[in-house]
Design an enzyme around this catalytic site. Structure first.
Site, PDB file in Angstrom:
ATOM      1  N   LYS A  52      53.821  64.657  53.895  1.00  0.00           N
ATOM      2  CA  LYS A  52      55.188  64.450  53.413  1.00  0.00           C
ATOM      3  C   LYS A  52      55.744  63.139  53.967  1.00  0.00           C
ATOM      4  O   LYS A  52      56.387  62.363  53.258  1.00  0.00           O
ATOM      5  CB  LYS A  52      56.091  65.634  53.798  1.00  0.00           C
ATOM      6  CG  LYS A  52      55.810  66.868  52.945  1.00  0.00           C
ATOM      7  CD  LYS A  52      56.481  68.141  53.433  1.00  0.00           C
ATOM      8  CE  LYS A  52      56.011  69.327  52.581  1.00  0.00           C
ATOM      9  NZ  LYS A  52      56.571  70.609  52.964  1.00  0.00           N
ATOM     10  N   GLN A  96      59.763  73.051  57.801  1.00  0.00           N
ATOM     11  CA  GLN A  96      58.478  73.536  57.304  1.00  0.00           C
ATOM     12  C   GLN A  96      58.316  75.034  57.595  1.00  0.00           C
ATOM     13  O   GLN A  96      58.564  75.489  58.708  1.00  0.00           O
ATOM     14  CB  GLN A  96      57.344  72.719  57.953  1.00  0.00           C
ATOM     15  CG  GLN A  96      55.966  73.012  57.393  1.00  0.00           C
ATOM     16  CD  GLN A  96      55.785  72.617  55.933  1.00  0.00           C
ATOM     17  OE1 GLN A  96      56.398  71.667  55.444  1.00  0.00           O
ATOM     18  NE2 GLN A  96      54.968  73.356  55.214  1.00  0.00           N
ATOM     19  N   ASP A 119      64.587  71.367  49.634  1.00  0.00           N
ATOM     20  CA  ASP A 119      63.590  72.396  49.326  1.00  0.00           C
ATOM     21  C   ASP A 119      64.135  73.408  48.313  1.00  0.00           C
ATOM     22  O   ASP A 119      63.378  74.183  47.743  1.00  0.00           O
ATOM     23  CB  ASP A 119      63.252  73.182  50.608  1.00  0.00           C
ATOM     24  CG  ASP A 119      61.892  72.820  51.180  1.00  0.00           C
ATOM     25  OD1 ASP A 119      61.006  72.445  50.393  1.00  0.00           O
ATOM     26  OD2 ASP A 119      61.730  72.918  52.411  1.00  0.00           O
TER      27      ASP A 119
END
Ligand code: GUN
Length: 292
Positions: A52, A96, A119
């Site tokens: 990422k 995460q 997200d």
């Protein structure tokens, strides 16, 4: 033989567009910024986080990594999120998953400002998705929808069968398909007669997280197969949730593993971060105009 849906090529094309949009934004005095938070040392999470960050760097997005030890307390993580929520240089916050067991995942996701929730996991944004309103869309489902559009696959009136009911893929992709006028079935571990359900699918979205559990012979002739699975079965061998060879003989289109859905996920994260930065700039500009 099915047409192979090339996620890598599609991702590259979109990343090139993002790169030029970021460049333009920088000339307007705004560099998009993403904070990536990793708690603990899950090896797969470490790989994803590194990917990422590299992707951000490649398109000109500023990224800031916070690597915290596995025994980090929930309050410590919540106060980091609070700081990032108030940091002007940060437009996206990504924590995460999975988090260590002693941390309440839902509480952490709810602490992220919905305006920086790239997200798309905050209940506010999930609610907007369900209502069909513009929102940050979770990256993997968003990537799937972009791939379907790229390959000219119209969902109107189609039978979409999803295998897997996770909050990250199965549930959000169901609502996105519904928004595109599909008839949607979500299957899971308690579903009775999975082969029969899969046999109905015009479009099959496999997100079960189990290597090759979906047999090629279950798939209807001419169906579109989207395989979200990334299962490591040997040191260097990745397979999807679908038996690729037999499925590819029956399907009209199929995503490979790797090189299908995978490259799209991070691309959509970049897209969401860019969108967040653009919205922040627009807000600033209108805010500054207000006094006059
Ligand atoms: N873990 C697996 N997929 C994801 C994702 O899309 N976002 C985050 N934050 N964690 C994940």
């Amino acid at each position: 033989m099915a047409i192979i849906i090339d996620g890598k090529a599609t991702a590259q094309k979109i990343r090139a567009e993002i790169t030029s949009e970021v460049k333009q934004l920088v000339t307007e005095g705004m560099q998009p910024g993403l904070a990536v938070v990793l708690v603990g040392d899950n090896p797969a999470s470490k790989v994803y986080v590194t990917m990422k960050e590299k992707a951000c760097c490649d398109v000109g997005i500023f990224s800031d990594e916070y690597t915290l030890p596995a025994d980090t307390g929930e309050n410590e993580l919540l106060s980091l999120i609070d700081r990032l929520n108030n940091d002007e240089k940060i437009h996206g916050i990504l924590v995460q998953l999975p988090l260590p067991k002693h941390i309440n995942e839902a509480k952490v996701l709810e602490a992220i400002s919905p305006a920086k929730d790239v997200d798309g996991f905050h209940p506010y944004n999930v609610g907007r998705l369900v209502l069909g309103k513009p929102t940050f869309r979770p990256c993997t489902p968003y990537g799937i929808m972009v791939l379907l559009k790229e390959y000219g696959i119209d969902l109107t009136g189609k039978e979409v069968v999803i295998v897997g009911r996770s909050n990250i893929v199965g549930k959000p992709v169901a609502f996105m398909c519904l928004q595109q006028h599909a008839t949607v079935t979500i299957c899971h571990t308690r579903t009775v007669d999975l082969p029969a359900k899969i046999g109905m699918a015009d479009i099959l979205i496999a997100a079960a997280g189990r290597p090759e559990v979906i047999r090629g012979e279950w798939i209807k002739e001419g169906a579109v197969v989207i395989d979200v699975g990334v299962n490591r079965i040997a040191e260097k061998k990745l397979v999807g949730d679908v038996e690729f060879e037999t499925a590819a003989r029956r399907a009209s289109h199929i995503t490979p593993v790797p090189g299908g859905v995978g490259p799209m996920t991070i691309t959509m994260l970049l897209q969401n971060t860019l969108l967040s930065a653009k919205m922040s700039l627009a807000k600033k500009q209108t805010g500054q105009e207000e006094p006059s």
